[in-house]
Design an enzyme around this catalytic site. Sequence first.
Site, mmCIF file in Angstrom:
data_model
loop_
_atom_site.group_PDB
_atom_site.id
_atom_site.type_symbol
_atom_site.label_atom_id
_atom_site.label_comp_id
_atom_site.label_asym_id
_atom_site.label_seq_id
_atom_site.Cartn_x
_atom_site.Cartn_y
_atom_site.Cartn_z
ATOM 1 N N CYS A 54 33.228 -43.261 -72.305
ATOM 2 C CA CYS A 54 34.625 -42.854 -72.188
ATOM 3 C C CYS A 54 34.762 -41.326 -72.318
ATOM 4 O O CYS A 54 33.940 -40.668 -72.966
ATOM 5 C CB CYS A 54 35.459 -43.543 -73.268
ATOM 6 N N ALA A 60 25.362 -40.533 -78.427
ATOM 7 C CA ALA A 60 24.362 -40.653 -79.495
ATOM 8 C C ALA A 60 23.547 -39.374 -79.656
ATOM 9 O O ALA A 60 23.082 -39.052 -80.746
ATOM 10 C CB ALA A 60 23.457 -41.839 -79.209
ATOM 11 N N ASN A 76 21.105 -40.069 -68.171
ATOM 12 C CA ASN A 76 20.996 -41.138 -69.153
ATOM 13 C C ASN A 76 20.327 -40.589 -70.427
ATOM 14 O O ASN A 76 19.292 -39.926 -70.346
ATOM 15 C CB ASN A 76 20.153 -42.277 -68.554
ATOM 16 N N HIS A 166 30.535 -48.785 -64.748
ATOM 17 C CA HIS A 166 29.539 -47.764 -64.423
ATOM 18 C C HIS A 166 28.354 -48.351 -63.680
ATOM 19 O O HIS A 166 28.099 -49.550 -63.719
ATOM 20 C CB HIS A 166 29.042 -47.072 -65.701
ATOM 21 N N LYS A 312 22.542 -68.761 -63.101
ATOM 22 C CA LYS A 312 21.267 -69.101 -62.470
ATOM 23 C C LYS A 312 20.165 -68.299 -63.160
ATOM 24 O O LYS A 312 20.213 -67.062 -63.194
ATOM 25 C CB LYS A 312 21.338 -68.748 -60.980
ATOM 26 N N GLU A 318 10.138 -70.123 -60.409
ATOM 27 C CA GLU A 318 10.391 -68.827 -59.774
ATOM 28 C C GLU A 318 9.602 -67.694 -60.442
ATOM 29 O O GLU A 318 9.107 -66.797 -59.762
ATOM 30 C CB GLU A 318 11.888 -68.545 -59.789
HETATM 31 ZN ZN LIG Z 1 34.541 -46.626 -72.037
#
Ligand SMILES: [Zn+2]
Length: 346
Positions: A54, A60, A76, A166, A312, A318
């Site tokens: 936000c 962090a 990131n 996002h 699923k 698989e």
């Molecule tokens: Zn947010």
Amino acid sequence: MSTLNDGAWQRRWQPLLQQWVLISARSAARPWSGAVSKATTTPAPEHDPYCYLCPRVTRANGVQNPNYSGAFAFDNDFPSLSMQAPDTHNTDPLLGVAPAKGYCRVLCWSERHDATLASLDPAELKGVVQLWRDEYARLAAQPGIGNVLIFENKGTEIGVSNLHPHGQIYATDFVTDTATRMRSAQANWALENAGSSLLQSLLSHKHTQAACIIEKDEYFSVMVPFAARFAYESWIVPNRHVSSLSEMHKAELDSLAILYQRQVRRYDLLFNRVAPNVSLLHNVPTDNHQDNVHWCFHLAFHPPLRDPEKLKYLAGFESAANNIVNPVRPEDAAARMREIDVSTWC
Ligand SMILES: [Zn+2]
């Protein structure tokens, strides 16, 4: 096509991934005692001071987000790849090691914590697509970057840790395994079919046009692939051979934005909730390989739900076989999505 049946016990060839998919519509009728996925009913706040995506929130790592509005991208804080990865190599054929170099970016679709791509207005939506294009072009131009994958993981059902709307980008110094398969498949198709485009051939195939199209406009078609691996998988494919967002003109980007949002809204209506999804932009690799010329862009949705409450899972068969079992016949999925009146989304 005489080879089609009601979708029971059929293998279908996925030409882009060069693998078989099992279509098993009858398995969907099994009695269900497995996991049930309920839609969240608690409305999200417009701004969450504890959300690190936000505006104005301190993340962090101590960096404060600007007071942004609209689409916004940043590095990131906990990247899976880094250009600072130590140059450790091991050429031992049994214990190969190479650095995991690249960039991980976070792309916020909106400053509003309670938004989704489905709720954006047209100007905001075009801002998102412009951000995709700018980020792809910028990262593709970085030295040593071989692939730029833009994607969105949406919903707690697929393990999303933050519900702020996002997406992410992984720009890698190698071409991913999927992109390598897709590139090789498209190059081989061109070689064996007088230079034609695999995706354009699939799109224009009589069967696709008759039974697999959900909707289309002048520039793009929304379709269910004949060998869909996931129930209600869909692709947005350009109506011409174009390799990436960078090669699209403005009208095409606007069309992509509109059809993308319409498809997100269609999934919400199909599953009667803010539908979890994985969406992937398959742009051409950026490593200047000679086969890149055969690459055609597409955007893929891999929804994890098989109906409004059933997830699923890719489990035993698989996981072991890598031949996914799809419990919904692709033509039926296309018909069902085609019938949805997207204008009723609210
Ligand atoms: Zn947010």
